[in-house]
Design an enzyme around this catalytic site. Structure first.
Site, PDB file in Angstrom:
ATOM      1  N   ASP A   1       0.857  -1.182   0.000  1.00  9.83           N
ATOM      2  CA  ASP A   1       0.000   0.000   0.000  1.00  9.83           C
ATOM      3  C   ASP A   1       0.897   1.237   0.000  1.00  9.83           C
ATOM      4  OD1 ASP A   1      -1.726   2.207   1.026  1.00  9.83           O
ATOM      5  OD2 ASP A   1      -3.178   0.583   1.304  1.00  9.83           O
TER       6      ASP A   1
ATOM      7  N   HIS B   1     -10.418  -5.892  -3.133  1.00  5.68           N
ATOM      8  CA  HIS B   1      -9.064  -5.985  -2.603  1.00  5.68           C
ATOM      9  C   HIS B   1      -9.102  -6.253  -1.106  1.00  5.68           C
ATOM     10  CE1 HIS B   1     -10.149  -1.712  -2.242  1.00  5.68           C
ATOM     11  NE2 HIS B   1      -9.280  -1.619  -1.236  1.00  5.68           N
TER      12      HIS B   1
END
Length: 184
Positions: free
Chosen positions: A60, A127
């Site tokens: 991320d 996700h």
């Protein structure tokens, strides 16, 4: 009615790929405006830690904590409740593999695994977030220094964690990704 529907798809452009369904060739649902589809197609950069024909996992760029990784099916689908079984299975397997690698790479077994559908879903593409849990020590800002001081509430800790987020540096990302990859 059926001929009208069929005719409307005759000249539709397709992106060829190998389907997970018995080796047939079909088109992969793809949204050119989707950030994750662009990462999958390599038109946007990402620090990839794991990949299979059906799934990709990458760090991320605005992690909650070190090791925060996203596991994403390579098929554009905005709702986990609509994800076809082969992709759902591949994502589940990838979450497990990536989670194990992260825990070994950072030497900490606490994790949160989160998947949002519509609510709180920043990118409308299925996700899973694999997020290492916080590590509190006696020197942590969240741990009271005096025994008579009450520790912060869980809500207060979440606020402090959110406020401490910062963008992932490319060099740091590559070092961390290599540690995670070495554990796969």
């Amino acid at each position: 009615m059926t001929s009208f529907v069929i005719q409307s798809h005759v000249d539709r452009p397709e992106t060829p790929w190998t389907s997970p369904f018995a080796g047939s060739t079909t088109s992969r649902p793809h949204d050119p405006d989707c950030t994750f589809c662009q990462i999958i197609d390599r038109s946007l950069p990402a620090t990839i830690v794991y990949e299979t024909p059906l799934v990709i996992a990458f760090l991320d760029i605005l992690p909650l904590r070190r090791g925060h990784t996203l596991v994403v099916p390579k098929m554009h689908c905005s709702r986990v409740s609509e994800l076809p079984a082969p992709y759902a299975g591949a994502v589940g397997e990838a979450v497990s593999v990536v989670a194990k690698a992260i825990t070994q790479a950072i030497d900490h077994t606490g994790l949160n695994v989160v998947c949002n559908q519509e609510y709180a879903q920043a990118v409308p593409h299925v996700h899973y977030h694999v997020i290492p849990s916080p590590i509190f020590s006696t020197t942590s800002a969240l741990t009271p220094k005096r025994p008579e001081v009450k520790p912060p509430s869980q809500r207060a800790m979440h606020r402090l964690e959110f406020a401490s987020r910062s963008e992932l540096d490319d060099d740091d990302a590559e070092v961390l990704a290599e540690k995670i990859r070495s554990k796969l």
